[in-house]
Design a protein around this motif. Structure first.
Motif, PDB file in Angstrom:
ATOM      1  N   GLU A  87      37.964 -11.779  16.866  1.00 29.60           N
ATOM      2  CA  GLU A  87      38.767 -12.663  16.352  1.00 29.60           C
ATOM      3  C   GLU A  87      38.059 -14.212  16.241  1.00 29.60           C
ATOM      4  OE1 GLU A  87      43.267 -10.662  16.771  1.00 29.60           O
ATOM      5  OE2 GLU A  87      42.356 -12.007  18.516  1.00 29.60           O
ATOM      6  N   ARG A  88      37.497 -14.426  17.541  1.00 28.90           N
ATOM      7  CA  ARG A  88      36.856 -15.736  17.801  1.00 28.90           C
ATOM      8  C   ARG A  88      35.485 -15.783  16.582  1.00 28.90           C
ATOM      9  NH1 ARG A  88      37.553 -14.879  23.378  1.00 28.90           N
ATOM     10  NH2 ARG A  88      35.151 -14.350  23.421  1.00 28.90           N
ATOM     11  N   ARG A  89      34.807 -14.850  16.509  1.00 26.71           N
ATOM     12  CA  ARG A  89      33.654 -14.817  15.653  1.00 26.71           C
ATOM     13  C   ARG A  89      34.083 -14.927  14.237  1.00 26.71           C
ATOM     14  NH1 ARG A  89      29.250 -16.957  15.288  1.00 26.71           N
ATOM     15  NH2 ARG A  89      29.231 -16.394  17.542  1.00 26.71           N
ATOM     16  N   LEU A  90      35.197 -14.387  13.940  1.00 26.26           N
ATOM     17  CA  LEU A  90      35.811 -14.431  12.420  1.00 26.26           C
ATOM     18  C   LEU A  90      36.135 -15.824  12.122  1.00 26.26           C
ATOM     19  CD1 LEU A  90      36.670 -12.990   9.998  1.00 26.26           C
ATOM     20  CD2 LEU A  90      38.724 -12.343  11.031  1.00 26.26           C
ATOM     21  N   ALA A  91      36.963 -16.500  13.242  1.00 23.94           N
ATOM     22  CA  ALA A  91      37.240 -17.766  12.921  1.00 23.94           C
ATOM     23  C   ALA A  91      36.342 -18.650  12.695  1.00 23.94           C
ATOM     24  CB  ALA A  91      38.135 -18.198  14.178  1.00 23.94           C
ATOM     25  N   GLU A  92      34.936 -18.567  13.495  1.00 23.47           N
ATOM     26  CA  GLU A  92      34.047 -19.063  13.459  1.00 23.47           C
ATOM     27  C   GLU A  92      33.509 -19.084  11.984  1.00 23.47           C
ATOM     28  OE1 GLU A  92      30.859 -22.066  13.904  1.00 23.47           O
ATOM     29  OE2 GLU A  92      32.558 -21.765  15.096  1.00 23.47           O
ATOM     30  N   LEU A  93      33.283 -17.848  11.535  1.00 19.23           N
ATOM     31  CA  LEU A  93      32.613 -17.677  10.176  1.00 19.23           C
ATOM     32  C   LEU A  93      33.444 -18.121   9.176  1.00 19.23           C
ATOM     33  CD1 LEU A  93      31.324 -14.015  10.650  1.00 19.23           C
ATOM     34  CD2 LEU A  93      30.029 -15.985  10.565  1.00 19.23           C
ATOM     35  N   GLU A  94      34.896 -18.260   9.279  1.00 23.70           N
ATOM     36  CA  GLU A  94      35.621 -19.005   8.348  1.00 23.70           C
ATOM     37  C   GLU A  94      35.372 -20.444   8.223  1.00 23.70           C
ATOM     38  OE1 GLU A  94      39.470 -17.038   9.225  1.00 23.70           O
ATOM     39  OE2 GLU A  94      38.933 -15.319   7.941  1.00 23.70           O
ATOM     40  N   ARG A  95      35.382 -21.056   9.472  1.00 24.97           N
ATOM     41  CA  ARG A  95      34.899 -22.362   9.397  1.00 24.97           C
ATOM     42  C   ARG A  95      33.747 -22.680   8.528  1.00 24.97           C
ATOM     43  NH1 ARG A  95      37.434 -22.067  14.421  1.00 24.97           N
ATOM     44  NH2 ARG A  95      35.549 -21.593  15.562  1.00 24.97           N
ATOM     45  N   ARG A  96      32.658 -21.822   9.022  1.00 26.17           N
ATOM     46  CA  ARG A  96      31.335 -22.169   8.511  1.00 26.17           C
ATOM     47  C   ARG A  96      31.509 -21.796   6.898  1.00 26.17           C
ATOM     48  NH1 ARG A  96      26.950 -19.234  12.296  1.00 26.17           N
ATOM     49  NH2 ARG A  96      27.321 -20.661  14.099  1.00 26.17           N
ATOM     50  N   TRP A  97      32.120 -21.099   6.402  1.00 20.59           N
ATOM     51  CA  TRP A  97      32.338 -20.276   4.886  1.00 20.59           C
ATOM     52  C   TRP A  97      33.051 -21.739   4.506  1.00 20.59           C
ATOM     53  CZ3 TRP A  97      30.237 -16.699   2.273  1.00 20.59           C
ATOM     54  CH2 TRP A  97      30.547 -16.745   1.033  1.00 20.59           C
ATOM     55  N   ALA A  98      34.191 -22.168   4.945  1.00 19.84           N
ATOM     56  CA  ALA A  98      34.598 -23.514   4.335  1.00 19.84           C
ATOM     57  C   ALA A  98      33.660 -24.767   4.307  1.00 19.84           C
ATOM     58  CB  ALA A  98      36.007 -23.593   5.085  1.00 19.84           C
ATOM     59  N   ALA A  99      33.071 -25.034   5.087  1.00 22.57           N
ATOM     60  CA  ALA A  99      32.090 -25.857   5.078  1.00 22.57           C
ATOM     61  C   ALA A  99      30.905 -25.613   4.135  1.00 22.57           C
ATOM     62  CB  ALA A  99      31.499 -26.182   6.716  1.00 22.57           C
ATOM     63  N   LEU A 100      30.367 -24.626   3.969  1.00 15.47           N
ATOM     64  CA  LEU A 100      29.513 -24.275   2.976  1.00 15.47           C
ATOM     65  C   LEU A 100      30.144 -24.481   1.718  1.00 15.47           C
ATOM     66  CD1 LEU A 100      27.771 -21.040   4.497  1.00 15.47           C
ATOM     67  CD2 LEU A 100      26.891 -23.231   4.053  1.00 15.47           C
ATOM     68  N   GLY A 101      31.300 -23.846   1.536  1.00 13.57           N
ATOM     69  CA  GLY A 101      32.179 -24.124   0.290  1.00 13.57           C
ATOM     70  C   GLY A 101      32.544 -25.515  -0.316  1.00 13.57           C
ATOM     71  N   ALA A 102      32.615 -26.423   0.905  1.00 15.63           N
ATOM     72  CA  ALA A 102      32.804 -27.838   0.515  1.00 15.63           C
ATOM     73  C   ALA A 102      31.431 -28.510  -0.053  1.00 15.63           C
ATOM     74  CB  ALA A 102      33.311 -28.644   1.696  1.00 15.63           C
ATOM     75  N   LEU A 103      30.217 -27.926   0.357  1.00 14.03           N
ATOM     76  CA  LEU A 103      28.866 -28.429   0.257  1.00 14.03           C
ATOM     77  C   LEU A 103      28.593 -27.834  -1.015  1.00 14.03           C
ATOM     78  CD1 LEU A 103      26.716 -27.863   3.596  1.00 14.03           C
ATOM     79  CD2 LEU A 103      27.253 -29.927   2.451  1.00 14.03           C
ATOM     80  N   ARG A 104      28.737 -26.536  -1.392  1.00 12.39           N
ATOM     81  CA  ARG A 104      28.580 -26.153  -2.612  1.00 12.39           C
ATOM     82  C   ARG A 104      29.542 -26.804  -3.587  1.00 12.39           C
ATOM     83  NH1 ARG A 104      31.864 -21.243  -2.779  1.00 12.39           N
ATOM     84  NH2 ARG A 104      33.292 -22.918  -3.207  1.00 12.39           N
ATOM     85  N   ASP A 105      30.673 -27.185  -3.477  1.00 12.97           N
ATOM     86  CA  ASP A 105      31.396 -28.058  -4.588  1.00 12.97           C
ATOM     87  C   ASP A 105      30.787 -29.269  -4.684  1.00 12.97           C
ATOM     88  OD1 ASP A 105      33.092 -25.762  -4.704  1.00 12.97           O
ATOM     89  OD2 ASP A 105      34.795 -26.697  -3.433  1.00 12.97           O
ATOM     90  N   ASN A 106      30.369 -29.942  -3.701  1.00 15.75           N
ATOM     91  CA  ASN A 106      29.849 -31.473  -3.729  1.00 15.75           C
ATOM     92  C   ASN A 106      28.491 -31.275  -4.508  1.00 15.75           C
ATOM     93  OD1 ASN A 106      31.792 -32.684  -2.450  1.00 15.75           O
ATOM     94  ND2 ASN A 106      30.625 -32.503  -0.522  1.00 15.75           N
ATOM     95  N   LEU A 107      27.529 -30.286  -4.405  1.00 18.71           N
ATOM     96  CA  LEU A 107      26.347 -30.061  -5.045  1.00 18.71           C
ATOM     97  C   LEU A 107      26.782 -29.818  -6.524  1.00 18.71           C
ATOM     98  CD1 LEU A 107      23.343 -30.037  -4.895  1.00 18.71           C
ATOM     99  CD2 LEU A 107      23.377 -27.809  -4.277  1.00 18.71           C
ATOM    100  N   SER A 109      29.199 -30.720  -8.295  1.00 19.23           N
ATOM    101  CA  SER A 109      29.784 -31.712  -8.996  1.00 19.23           C
ATOM    102  C   SER A 109      28.690 -32.672  -9.129  1.00 19.23           C
ATOM    103  CB  SER A 109      30.693 -32.554  -7.977  1.00 19.23           C
ATOM    104  OG  SER A 109      30.920 -33.800  -8.528  1.00 19.23           O
ATOM    105  N   ARG A 110      27.665 -32.837  -8.342  1.00 15.44           N
ATOM    106  CA  ARG A 110      26.580 -33.708  -8.453  1.00 15.44           C
ATOM    107  C   ARG A 110      25.653 -33.327  -9.477  1.00 15.44           C
ATOM    108  NH1 ARG A 110      24.588 -38.476  -9.192  1.00 15.44           N
ATOM    109  NH2 ARG A 110      22.854 -38.682  -8.443  1.00 15.44           N
ATOM    110  N   VAL A 111      25.159 -31.890  -9.466  1.00 14.32           N
ATOM    111  CA  VAL A 111      24.343 -31.228 -10.596  1.00 14.32           C
ATOM    112  C   VAL A 111      25.132 -31.368 -11.872  1.00 14.32           C
ATOM    113  CG1 VAL A 111      23.671 -29.042 -11.467  1.00 14.32           C
ATOM    114  CG2 VAL A 111      23.227 -29.604  -9.229  1.00 14.32           C
ATOM    115  N   GLU A 112      26.438 -31.359 -12.061  1.00 14.63           N
ATOM    116  CA  GLU A 112      27.205 -31.403 -13.464  1.00 14.63           C
ATOM    117  C   GLU A 112      27.018 -32.953 -13.792  1.00 14.63           C
ATOM    118  OE1 GLU A 112      31.036 -29.943 -12.742  1.00 14.63           O
ATOM    119  OE2 GLU A 112      30.169 -27.801 -12.551  1.00 14.63           O
ATOM    120  N   SER A 113      27.226 -33.828 -12.887  1.00 13.48           N
ATOM    121  CA  SER A 113      27.166 -35.251 -13.162  1.00 13.48           C
ATOM    122  C   SER A 113      25.570 -35.676 -13.612  1.00 13.48           C
ATOM    123  CB  SER A 113      27.460 -36.147 -11.893  1.00 13.48           C
ATOM    124  OG  SER A 113      26.982 -37.380 -12.128  1.00 13.48           O
ATOM    125  N   LEU A 114      24.501 -34.931 -13.262  1.00 16.34           N
ATOM    126  CA  LEU A 114      23.389 -35.338 -13.326  1.00 16.34           C
ATOM    127  C   LEU A 114      22.895 -34.675 -14.874  1.00 16.34           C
ATOM    128  CD1 LEU A 114      21.567 -34.757 -10.209  1.00 16.34           C
ATOM    129  CD2 LEU A 114      21.757 -36.781 -11.222  1.00 16.34           C
TER     130      LEU A 114
END
Length: 125
Positions: A87-107, A109-114
């Motif tokens: 359960e602890r490992r799953l929670a950590e992976l979900e936090r990382r997944w969310a952070a990666l998703g935010a990075l992906r969304d930012n990138l 957006s930047r690619v579309e803008s460029l």
């Protein structure tokens, strides 16, 4: 059993077995000649370690499971320690997944803008 036999029976390299031992998830005893000896139960333990690693855990997660590793964790029976760690490992992976998703969304957006900027420049020229 000697390390070579454990490796053969589990499909895990002797190097990996020594690594597991160095990290405290596998125990051996030394013969008078210095050879490592493993109890029969080590076969189940190594298979559980591999199963947990393949499920996304790391050796630091597995070490606190202690004697739970001597039960077949792939079957229906599970131990409380294994569940807590999973359960602890799953929670950590979900936090990382969310952070990666935010990075992906930012990138994205930047690619579309460029892309839009470049497209507009080509239309004007």
């Amino acid at each position: 059993m000697l390390i070579g036999e454990l490796a053969r029976r589990t499909g895990v390299s002797t190097r990996a077995l020594r690594h597991y031992e160095e990290n405290g998830v596998l125990r051996s005893f030394r013969d008078a000649n210095g050879y490592r000896r493993y109890p029969e139960q080590a076969v189940v333990r190594v298979r559980n370690i591999r199963h947990l690693l393949e499920a996304g855990m790391i050796l630091e997660d597995i070490e606190p499971m202690g004697d739970c590793l001597d039960q077949d964790l792939r079957g229906q029976a599970a131990c409380h320690a294994a569940l807590e760690v999973a359960e602890r490992r799953l929670a950590e992976l979900e936090r990382r997944w969310a952070a990666l998703g935010a990075l992906r969304d930012n990138l994205r957006s930047r690619v579309e803008s460029l892309r839009g900027e470049i497209h507009r420049r080509h239309e004007v020229a």
